[in-house]
Motif scaffolding. Structure first.
Motif, PDB file in Angstrom:
ATOM      1  N   ARG A 142      45.020  33.776  38.040  1.00 20.33           N
ATOM      2  CA  ARG A 142      44.804  32.277  38.244  1.00 20.33           C
ATOM      3  C   ARG A 142      44.059  32.474  39.734  1.00 20.33           C
ATOM      4  O   ARG A 142      43.059  31.642  39.867  1.00 20.33           O
ATOM      5  CB  ARG A 142      46.087  31.382  38.656  1.00 20.33           C
ATOM      6  CG  ARG A 142      46.650  31.209  37.323  1.00 20.33           C
ATOM      7  CD  ARG A 142      47.741  30.049  37.551  1.00 20.33           C
ATOM      8  NE  ARG A 142      48.901  30.233  38.657  1.00 20.33           N
ATOM      9  CZ  ARG A 142      50.079  30.846  38.504  1.00 20.33           C
ATOM     10  NH1 ARG A 142      50.440  31.269  37.298  1.00 20.33           N
ATOM     11  NH2 ARG A 142      50.652  30.907  39.668  1.00 20.33           N
ATOM     12  N   GLN A 143      44.495  33.147  40.588  1.00 20.29           N
ATOM     13  CA  GLN A 143      43.737  33.532  41.831  1.00 20.29           C
ATOM     14  C   GLN A 143      42.357  33.952  41.563  1.00 20.29           C
ATOM     15  O   GLN A 143      41.337  33.594  42.177  1.00 20.29           O
ATOM     16  CB  GLN A 143      44.445  34.371  42.800  1.00 20.29           C
ATOM     17  CG  GLN A 143      44.033  34.407  44.293  1.00 20.29           C
ATOM     18  CD  GLN A 143      44.803  35.523  45.134  1.00 20.29           C
ATOM     19  OE1 GLN A 143      45.706  36.043  44.430  1.00 20.29           O
ATOM     20  NE2 GLN A 143      44.474  35.738  46.248  1.00 20.29           N
ATOM     21  N   ALA A 144      42.330  34.791  40.536  1.00 23.40           N
ATOM     22  CA  ALA A 144      40.828  35.304  40.277  1.00 23.40           C
ATOM     23  C   ALA A 144      39.817  34.032  39.786  1.00 23.40           C
ATOM     24  O   ALA A 144      38.789  34.059  40.079  1.00 23.40           O
ATOM     25  CB  ALA A 144      41.154  36.378  39.316  1.00 23.40           C
ATOM     26  N   ILE A 145      40.457  33.379  38.791  1.00 22.87           N
ATOM     27  CA  ILE A 145      39.610  32.361  38.420  1.00 22.87           C
ATOM     28  C   ILE A 145      39.313  31.253  39.548  1.00 22.87           C
ATOM     29  O   ILE A 145      37.800  30.975  39.676  1.00 22.87           O
ATOM     30  CB  ILE A 145      40.457  31.430  37.391  1.00 22.87           C
ATOM     31  CG1 ILE A 145      40.390  32.225  36.269  1.00 22.87           C
ATOM     32  CG2 ILE A 145      39.843  29.957  37.201  1.00 22.87           C
ATOM     33  CD1 ILE A 145      41.485  31.694  35.164  1.00 22.87           C
ATOM     34  N   ALA A 146      40.346  31.036  40.433  1.00 19.50           N
ATOM     35  CA  ALA A 146      39.967  30.276  41.713  1.00 19.50           C
ATOM     36  C   ALA A 146      38.630  30.845  42.293  1.00 19.50           C
ATOM     37  O   ALA A 146      37.892  29.968  43.110  1.00 19.50           O
ATOM     38  CB  ALA A 146      40.981  29.810  42.836  1.00 19.50           C
ATOM     39  N   HIS A 147      38.905  32.097  42.921  1.00 16.69           N
ATOM     40  CA  HIS A 147      37.962  32.607  43.459  1.00 16.69           C
ATOM     41  C   HIS A 147      36.433  32.995  42.758  1.00 16.69           C
ATOM     42  O   HIS A 147      35.344  33.173  43.585  1.00 16.69           O
ATOM     43  CB  HIS A 147      38.169  34.048  44.227  1.00 16.69           C
ATOM     44  CG  HIS A 147      39.171  33.784  45.274  1.00 16.69           C
ATOM     45  ND1 HIS A 147      38.884  33.644  46.644  1.00 16.69           N
ATOM     46  CD2 HIS A 147      40.554  34.466  45.417  1.00 16.69           C
ATOM     47  CE1 HIS A 147      39.948  33.435  47.303  1.00 16.69           C
ATOM     48  NE2 HIS A 147      40.767  34.128  46.720  1.00 16.69           N
ATOM     49  N   ALA A 148      36.446  32.748  41.508  1.00 19.45           N
ATOM     50  CA  ALA A 148      35.318  32.912  40.852  1.00 19.45           C
ATOM     51  C   ALA A 148      34.357  31.530  40.874  1.00 19.45           C
ATOM     52  O   ALA A 148      33.229  31.369  40.546  1.00 19.45           O
ATOM     53  CB  ALA A 148      35.509  33.105  39.266  1.00 19.45           C
ATOM     54  N   ILE A 149      34.958  30.370  41.407  1.00 22.00           N
ATOM     55  CA  ILE A 149      34.475  28.947  41.207  1.00 22.00           C
ATOM     56  C   ILE A 149      33.604  28.697  42.745  1.00 22.00           C
ATOM     57  O   ILE A 149      34.246  28.700  43.680  1.00 22.00           O
ATOM     58  CB  ILE A 149      35.496  27.955  41.228  1.00 22.00           C
ATOM     59  CG1 ILE A 149      36.259  28.213  39.524  1.00 22.00           C
ATOM     60  CG2 ILE A 149      34.955  26.537  40.932  1.00 22.00           C
ATOM     61  CD1 ILE A 149      35.431  28.167  38.333  1.00 22.00           C
ATOM     62  N   ASN A 150      32.420  28.316  42.461  1.00 19.37           N
ATOM     63  CA  ASN A 150      31.568  27.811  43.461  1.00 19.37           C
ATOM     64  C   ASN A 150      31.582  26.360  43.598  1.00 19.37           C
ATOM     65  O   ASN A 150      30.867  25.876  42.684  1.00 19.37           O
ATOM     66  CB  ASN A 150      30.047  28.309  43.432  1.00 19.37           C
ATOM     67  CG  ASN A 150      29.355  27.988  44.750  1.00 19.37           C
ATOM     68  OD1 ASN A 150      29.348  27.007  45.074  1.00 19.37           O
ATOM     69  ND2 ASN A 150      28.353  29.073  45.106  1.00 19.37           N
ATOM     70  N   ARG A 151      32.399  25.649  44.268  1.00 18.91           N
ATOM     71  CA  ARG A 151      32.554  24.219  44.299  1.00 18.91           C
ATOM     72  C   ARG A 151      31.254  23.440  44.463  1.00 18.91           C
ATOM     73  O   ARG A 151      30.972  22.575  43.610  1.00 18.91           O
ATOM     74  CB  ARG A 151      33.623  23.768  45.204  1.00 18.91           C
ATOM     75  CG  ARG A 151      34.967  24.400  45.068  1.00 18.91           C
ATOM     76  CD  ARG A 151      35.884  24.121  46.130  1.00 18.91           C
ATOM     77  NE  ARG A 151      37.331  24.179  46.103  1.00 18.91           N
ATOM     78  CZ  ARG A 151      37.857  25.217  46.533  1.00 18.91           C
ATOM     79  NH1 ARG A 151      37.060  26.092  47.403  1.00 18.91           N
ATOM     80  NH2 ARG A 151      39.113  25.692  46.477  1.00 18.91           N
ATOM     81  N   GLN A 152      30.837  24.025  45.529  1.00 20.08           N
ATOM     82  CA  GLN A 152      29.104  23.266  45.908  1.00 20.08           C
ATOM     83  C   GLN A 152      28.292  23.456  44.488  1.00 20.08           C
ATOM     84  O   GLN A 152      27.648  22.267  44.409  1.00 20.08           O
ATOM     85  CB  GLN A 152      28.526  23.725  47.003  1.00 20.08           C
ATOM     86  CG  GLN A 152      27.598  22.837  47.722  1.00 20.08           C
ATOM     87  CD  GLN A 152      28.170  21.593  47.858  1.00 20.08           C
ATOM     88  OE1 GLN A 152      29.126  21.489  48.613  1.00 20.08           O
ATOM     89  NE2 GLN A 152      27.481  20.488  47.277  1.00 20.08           N
ATOM     90  N   ASP A 153      28.259  24.461  44.006  1.00 20.43           N
ATOM     91  CA  ASP A 153      27.583  24.658  42.894  1.00 20.43           C
ATOM     92  C   ASP A 153      27.808  23.587  41.656  1.00 20.43           C
ATOM     93  O   ASP A 153      27.033  22.851  40.866  1.00 20.43           O
ATOM     94  CB  ASP A 153      27.293  25.840  41.988  1.00 20.43           C
ATOM     95  CG  ASP A 153      26.662  26.704  42.839  1.00 20.43           C
ATOM     96  OD1 ASP A 153      25.984  26.396  43.710  1.00 20.43           O
ATOM     97  OD2 ASP A 153      26.414  28.148  42.554  1.00 20.43           O
ATOM     98  N   ILE A 154      29.190  23.205  41.465  1.00 16.76           N
ATOM     99  CA  ILE A 154      29.890  22.197  40.512  1.00 16.76           C
ATOM    100  C   ILE A 154      29.349  20.837  40.991  1.00 16.76           C
ATOM    101  O   ILE A 154      28.767  20.009  40.228  1.00 16.76           O
ATOM    102  CB  ILE A 154      31.056  22.376  40.171  1.00 16.76           C
ATOM    103  CG1 ILE A 154      31.229  23.579  39.400  1.00 16.76           C
ATOM    104  CG2 ILE A 154      31.576  21.360  39.267  1.00 16.76           C
ATOM    105  CD1 ILE A 154      32.830  24.158  39.455  1.00 16.76           C
ATOM    106  N   ILE A 155      29.448  20.552  42.124  1.00 18.34           N
ATOM    107  CA  ILE A 155      29.121  19.265  42.889  1.00 18.34           C
ATOM    108  C   ILE A 155      27.563  19.252  42.758  1.00 18.34           C
ATOM    109  O   ILE A 155      27.276  17.759  42.280  1.00 18.34           O
ATOM    110  CB  ILE A 155      29.502  19.025  44.342  1.00 18.34           C
ATOM    111  CG1 ILE A 155      31.268  19.229  44.278  1.00 18.34           C
ATOM    112  CG2 ILE A 155      29.110  18.260  45.074  1.00 18.34           C
ATOM    113  CD1 ILE A 155      31.715  19.494  45.834  1.00 18.34           C
ATOM    114  N   ASP A 156      26.763  19.791  42.965  1.00 14.75           N
ATOM    115  CA  ASP A 156      25.471  19.888  43.026  1.00 14.75           C
ATOM    116  C   ASP A 156      24.861  19.525  41.459  1.00 14.75           C
ATOM    117  O   ASP A 156      24.289  18.783  40.972  1.00 14.75           O
ATOM    118  CB  ASP A 156      24.753  20.902  43.536  1.00 14.75           C
ATOM    119  CG  ASP A 156      24.955  21.030  44.938  1.00 14.75           C
ATOM    120  OD1 ASP A 156      25.144  19.908  45.419  1.00 14.75           O
ATOM    121  OD2 ASP A 156      24.779  21.792  45.734  1.00 14.75           O
ATOM    122  N   GLY A 157      25.578  20.550  40.479  1.00 21.50           N
ATOM    123  CA  GLY A 157      25.070  20.818  39.208  1.00 21.50           C
ATOM    124  C   GLY A 157      25.649  19.576  38.187  1.00 21.50           C
ATOM    125  O   GLY A 157      24.947  19.080  37.395  1.00 21.50           O
TER     126      GLY A 157
END
Length: 488
Positions: free
Chosen positions: A277-292
């Motif tokens: 779960r921690q690995a998944i969280a660190h794989a996520i770029n939040r700003q990329d999702i907000i922008d995209g």
């Protein structure tokens, strides 16, 4: 002179909305599965009926404050263990039945009954007894002091019901609100009409039509053509600059209570391993999702708590974007190749965000298989059935961090230490106590990487420039029409 009069008449017609001065058509992305806010979890239900068809003892105001509703006032006794609600007189349901204390007893007892299907049954679990002292007075005794009880009574899940019509509430709702249910053409529209017998201030609108328009391109076209007058939760944020530049419209940007998360099934391997779960969280770029996915509209979050709340703790750094750390954690977990199912409900933030998440997880070696689901299927399979690995969803209920204490909740966390925190929060009556417990609860679920916390959903709305009274922010999932009017 005749030409001048014609010109004046033409200008007057232009000043009026195309569909008449006392009617409004609003766009909605999701069609409610039913119209019973006390029997399901769909936000779309409250978007139609909250404060319009149904009312509670209390209600959320547009700024999130708790206001009187069917209870004109209440007394707090025994340090928050007893609440005495004083009801408005001369209130009637849309079917003509009178509203009194007996209906409050019926509603609250139904919500907390063993066979209750209320999605927020936890709101009522602290109730010990509900008594009708007289027709306009209700005494609610709790098992323990609860300073938050008036807040709980403001939820859509706590609206007051007519016992005689409750059997048909899912398709023909009867409430005490300023609008009565008129028509539901499934797949197309829901129509409400002003209730002549309303006990409070009469609405300026005579009718309201909620049009179901799930496709973002179709939503934009409907606004441009005038087929809808307002889209309070507009699904095509990429077109907002164009609409903002058009004097016919106004763009309304606000905040919501919607924590958007990449939810994980903590009971299913390999997601029962905190390192995964921690690995998944660190794989996520939040700003990329907000922008995209949201075209820049949204605020990054690091736990399940709204950033605009005074007790919010910024924990985004704990799960910051770090793909190398993700890879190292996966190696430590020793799970080997991972393939996960990613279930996506219809909202654009989920569908567009899911494709970005899929690419980000692939970059650290996690394969995801996307399944696009309709809303009813998602509710049945994911939310109720727990048959999923990952999903993306906005939790739009206010101050709902307590869901992490529920053992049967769909992401299956309910850590005993967290349950104990929520028990203490339930009993806390001072603001200082509650603030400290909110901080601890945010930190605990963030440190346990229960879910990957993405962003706080922005409220991006569009309306005809001549409409006033729509909510800018969304303290709850509602399109409150009580103050909405056309301005000439």
């Amino acid at each position: 002179m005749r030409d001048l009069l014609k010109s004046a008449a033409a200008l007057m017609l232009l000043a009026l909305p195309a569909n008449a001065q006392d009617a409004i058509t609003l766009g909605m992305v999701l069609e409610p599965p039913n119209l019973d806010p006390t029997g399901g979890a769909a936000a779309a239900t409250d978007e139609v009926v909250y404060a319009n068809v149904f009312e509670g003892l209390t209600r959320f105001g547009p700024n999130g404050t708790i206001e009187p509703a069917l209870a004109e006032r209440w007394d707090v006794e025994q340090d928050g263990r007893v609440y005495v609600f004083h009801l408005h007189d001369n209130v009637t349901f849309h079917d003509g039945a009178g509203f009194d204390a007996g209906d409050v007893v019926f509603t609250l007892d139904r919500a907390r009954a063993a066979d209750s299907t209320n999605a927020q049954k936890v709101l009522f679990q602290g109730i010990e007894t509900v008594e009708a002292v007289d027709p306009l007075t209700v005494r609610v005794t709790l098992t323990a002091p609860d300073g938050n009880f008036p807040f709980k009574m403001a939820w859509g899940d706590a609206v007051m019901l007519d016992p005689a019509s409750v059997a048909d509430i899912a398709t023909r709702p009867v409430g005490t609100g300023p609008f009565r249910f008129d028509q539901w053409v499934q797949g197309d529209r829901i129509v409400l009409r002003a209730f002549d017998g309303y006990w409070g201030d009469k609405p300026a609108l005579g009718s309201a039509t909620f049009r179901i328009i799930s496709d973002p391109s179709a939503a934009f076209a409907a606004m441009m053509s005038g087929d809808v007058d307002a889209f309070p939760n507009f699904p095509a944020p990429e077109t907002l600059p164009q609409l903002q530049a058009d004097p016919r419209f106004k763009v309304i940007i606000g905040t919501t209570e919607g924590e958007t998360i990449l939810a994980m099934n903590n009971a299913r391997p390999p997601l029962d391993n905190i390192k995964v779960r921690q690995a998944i969280a660190h794989a996520i770029n939040r700003q990329d999702i907000i922008d995209g996915a949201m075209f820049g509209y949204g605020t990054p979050i690091g736990s399940h708590f709204a950033p605009h709340h005074p007790d919010h703790v910024d924990l985004t750094g704990l799960s910051g974007f770090d793909p190398e750390t993700s890879k190292a954690l996966l190696a430590e977990a020793g799970t080997g190749p991972i393939t996960l199912r990613l279930a996506l409900p219809p909202p654009p933030y989920a569908r567009r965000g899911g494709e970005i998440v899929q690419a980000q997880l692939a970059a650290v070696g996690i394969t995801t298989q996307i399944t696009n689901m309709e809303w009813a299927q998602w509710l049945e399979t994911v939310f109720k059935g727990g048959d999923f690995d990952l999903t993306i969803i906005s939790h739009t209920e206010p101050l709902d961090i307590d869901i992490y204490a529920r053992p049967d909740y769909y992401f299956h966390y309910a850590k005993p230490d967290f349950v104990a925190l929520m028990d203490r929060l339930q009993a806390a009556v001072t603001p200082e106590q509650r603030s400290d417990l909110y901080r601890q609860s945010q930190e605990m679920i963030a440190a346990d990487f229960v879910n990957a916390f993405l962003f706080q959903l922005a409220k991006t709305g569009v309306a005809d420039a001549r409409i006033e009274g729509l909510w800018e922010n969304a303290p709850t999932q509602a399109n409150d029409l009580t103050k909405v009017r056309w301005v000439r």
